[in-house]
Scaffold this active site. Structure first.
Site, PDB file in Angstrom:
ATOM      1  N   LYS A 210       0.704  14.964 -17.831  1.00 20.73           N
ATOM      2  CA  LYS A 210      -0.483  15.735 -18.197  1.00 20.73           C
ATOM      3  C   LYS A 210      -0.212  17.238 -18.092  1.00 20.73           C
ATOM      4  O   LYS A 210      -0.537  18.003 -18.994  1.00 20.73           O
ATOM      5  CB  LYS A 210      -1.657  15.327 -17.313  1.00 20.73           C
ATOM      6  N   GLU A 216       9.455  14.502 -11.058  1.00 24.81           N
ATOM      7  CA  GLU A 216      10.350  13.407 -11.454  1.00 24.81           C
ATOM      8  C   GLU A 216      10.458  13.301 -12.971  1.00 24.81           C
ATOM      9  O   GLU A 216      11.543  13.118 -13.525  1.00 24.81           O
ATOM     10  CB  GLU A 216       9.841  12.076 -10.875  1.00 24.81           C
ATOM     11  N   GLY A 271      -4.701   9.330 -13.831  1.00 26.06           N
ATOM     12  CA  GLY A 271      -3.402   8.777 -14.199  1.00 26.06           C
ATOM     13  C   GLY A 271      -3.348   7.265 -14.187  1.00 26.06           C
ATOM     14  O   GLY A 271      -2.810   6.633 -15.101  1.00 26.06           O
ATOM     15  N   ARG A 272      -3.922   6.652 -13.177  1.00 25.74           N
ATOM     16  CA  ARG A 272      -3.843   5.189 -13.059  1.00 25.74           C
ATOM     17  C   ARG A 272      -4.759   4.479 -14.050  1.00 25.74           C
ATOM     18  O   ARG A 272      -4.731   3.256 -14.148  1.00 25.74           O
ATOM     19  CB  ARG A 272      -4.140   4.768 -11.631  1.00 25.74           C
ATOM     20  N   GLU A 357      -4.204   3.646  -4.577  1.00 22.06           N
ATOM     21  CA  GLU A 357      -4.370   5.067  -4.831  1.00 22.06           C
ATOM     22  C   GLU A 357      -5.845   5.412  -4.983  1.00 22.06           C
ATOM     23  O   GLU A 357      -6.272   6.516  -4.639  1.00 22.06           O
ATOM     24  CB  GLU A 357      -3.592   5.488  -6.081  1.00 22.06           C
ATOM     25  N   HIS A 388       8.497 -20.439  -3.127  1.00 28.77           N
ATOM     26  CA  HIS A 388       9.726 -20.726  -2.401  1.00 28.77           C
ATOM     27  C   HIS A 388      10.128 -19.560  -1.511  1.00 28.77           C
ATOM     28  O   HIS A 388      11.277 -19.472  -1.082  1.00 28.77           O
ATOM     29  CB  HIS A 388      10.855 -21.052  -3.388  1.00 28.77           C
ATOM     30  N   LYS A 516       4.664  15.427  -2.649  1.00 29.34           N
ATOM     31  CA  LYS A 516       5.259  16.253  -3.706  1.00 29.34           C
ATOM     32  C   LYS A 516       5.510  17.671  -3.197  1.00 29.34           C
ATOM     33  O   LYS A 516       6.566  18.264  -3.457  1.00 29.34           O
ATOM     34  CB  LYS A 516       4.321  16.302  -4.913  1.00 29.34           C
TER      35      LYS A 516
END
Length: 560
Positions: A210, A216, A271-272, A357, A388, A516
């Site tokens: 954005k 990153e 964002g999510r 979040e 399992h 961050k």
């Protein structure tokens, strides 16, 4: 900014639910099924093509009535209406929360600060469609005249998880001849492993940020740019191989991306919740714009279910209240997500961000401490694989762990009777977690198998499964774009409901920002001399270890 009326744990409704929780933890859910042959019919429902059974939860009708009264006391549905109407319910950032507008397929006016946002939303969808059609038709070509064969999404968090999950879930529809790849981790191997198999002449990069400043994402994008320019004739070629999803035109242009190939996103999209926006461009490039719109259709159908229904008829409301019941009244501290079918393999990772979040908060919207637990720790994995592995903890461990079992009923890839086996395992596991196996049943089985009494006395305790583990089961006819859209919207609204009950801001994420900021502060000292600073002892020790092992070539070595 919406003004809240805060109601704490001392309310009579909350106290009554605490009393009921104590009584319900003394009972086994088997008793409720034995006493009520219609329990599953009453504690289940349908929404937007999803079939949802919550009858294995440790609750009864009076508990549901109490939870609905709690929702009314906390103003949950009023806050829902505010969200759909563009009120700034994200209080700490003074923002509206309008991801529902991105999939508003009815085109009903949705206003933000007095202005209908739908014309802008539709304009971006049109821009996406034009671009997607040009790439898929071969009209859009790389600098050497070759059509695009591979799309690389460079993003992190909400710019990666949801889009990646949907592409995996709907891979059966990937018939457009374009491969899709995802780079999110700043570890060099994540990008390097993708670039190693790609041809720069036929690769398109979608840089999703954005602000166009996410550390990153920009690190990976710059490295991809350097790789591309090793073979490209000049920087002008970047315009044919890089596009952006961002709001920062200046930074996008400085990178070399043509602003005409920038797809905007708005501050009112968290964002999510952004896969429904232009962040979902890789989905459209991979599956086609028609299927991207079908994904929006499914989410919109669930939105309308949530917007228009009340009480027990509103399934996201009920599931969100059950999450509060399990966390705050029954003492559960986690929620397990078990998708059956490999195409939903990335669902738990996406939902971790959506839930933790959003609701991993310790203060209310007014800044005062919460007086109850908030988000559960969400974890999970593929169903039959987990049987399992970690299912052992659910069957015989000491913790109460609610779980969700999720599956399509029909498969796009039928092989013999394997889908029947898959569904049998799903139903069996949810049933076994509820019923368990008593000491008496274990002993009877061992005697039938011919075991002597001494062996039974020694081994039987190890084979007892107490049962009583609560679960939901969510089924849908087939893994279609509409079904996936509805499923994801169900969880989004479920998280909203729980956050509203806790009276927290489910739409900010200040905790993410702290890490961050510290990373930016520490980066200059990684591999260099230690600063004359008052860093804590552990940080100084770790920096010193890194410095001692640092090589001259910071990009070399065997690091991940």
């Amino acid at each position: 900014m919406r003004q809240e009326r805060y109601v704490g744990r001392m309310s009579s409704i909350w106290q009554l639910l605490e009393v009921k929780a104590t009584a319900h933890m003394r009972r086994h859910p088997n008793e409720w099924f034995q006493a009520d042959g219609n329990r599953a019919d009453r504690l289940s429902g349908h929404a937007a093509g999803l079939s949802i059974d919550y009858s294995k939860q440790r609750l009864t009708d009076d508990v549901i009535d109490g939870l609905l009264a709690l929702a009314d006391e906390r103003g949950v549905l009023a806050l829902r209406d505010d969200m759909f109407n563009g009120v700034h319910i994200n209080g700490s950032e003074d923002r509206a929360v309008l991801h529902v507008a991105l999939r508003n397929r009815s085109n009903r006016p949705i206003c933000f600060d007095g202005k209908d946002v739908m014309p802008e939303v539709n304009a971006v969808l049109d821009h996406m469609e034009t671009f997607v059609d040009s790439v898929q038709s071969g009209e859009w070509r790389g600098y050497a005249g070759d059509p695009i064969t591979d799309v690389v999404n460079i993003g992190v968090g909400g710019s990666d998880l949801g889009t990646r999950m949907v592409c995996r879930a709907l891979g059966s529809y990937a018939d457009r001849g374009i491969g899709v790849h995802f780079v999110s981790n700043i570890a060099p191997s994540d990008l390097a492993s993708k670039l190693a198999v790609l041809d720069p002449k036929t690769t398109l990069f979608v840089v999703s940020s954005k602000s166009f400043g996410t550390q990153e994402t920009l690190a990976n994008a710059r490295s991809a740019r350097r790789w591309f320019l090793e073979t490209a004739p000049d920087e002008e070629a970047i315009k044919k191989h890089f596009v952006a999803v961002s709001t920062n035109t200046e930074r996008v242009r400085d990178f070399g991306i043509d602003p005409d190939n920038m797809f905007p996103i708005w501050d009112w999209v968290g964002g999510r919740y952004s896969l429904w926006s232009a962040i979902g461009l890789p989905i459209a490039l991979y599956l086609g714009m028609d299927r991207f719109k079908q994904l929006l259709d499914g989410a919109h159908a669930l939105d309308e279910h949530f917007r228009l229904n009340t009480g027990r008829d509103n399934l996201p409301l009920i599931l969100g209240l059950i999450d509060v019941w399990n966390a705050d009244f029954l003492g559960s501290d986690s929620l397990a997500i078990f998708p059956y079918g490999t195409r939903l393999g990335f669902l738990p990772a996406h939902l971790q961000q959506v839930m933790m979040e959003s609701n991993g908060k310790r203060v209310r919207i007014d800044g005062q401490p919460v007086d109850s637990h908030t988000s559960a720790v969400l974890w999970g994995g593929l169903g039959t694989n987990g049987q399992h592995a970690f299912y052992q903890l659910l069957h015989q461990g000491t913790r109460l762990i609610p779980s969700d079992f999720i599956s399509a009923i029909r498969t796009h890839s039928p092989i013999g009777s394997q889908q029947q086996q898959l569904l049998a395992n799903l139903v069996a596991q949810s049933r076994a977690l509820m019923l368990g196996r008593s000491r008496e049943d274990v002993e009877a089985q061992m005697r039938a198998e011919g075991a002597d009494e001494a062996t039974i006395e020694q081994i039987a305790p190890h084979r007892v499964c107490p049962g009583g583990q609560p679960s939901n089961t969510i089924l849908f006819p087939q893994m279609t774009p509409e079904a996936v859209g509805a499923l994801l919207a169900l969880y989004e609204h479920r998280v909203f409901v729980a956050g509203a009950v806790w009276q927290i801001d489910s739409f900010d994420q200040w905790g993410v920002e702290l890490g961050k900021q510290m990373a930016n502060e520490l980066e200059p000292f990684v591999g260099s001399d230690l600063p004359d600073d008052d860093f804590d002892g552990s940080t100084r020790w770790l920096l010193d270890e890194i410095r001692q092992h640092w090589t001259a070539d910071q990009n070399g070595g065997e690091g991940g």
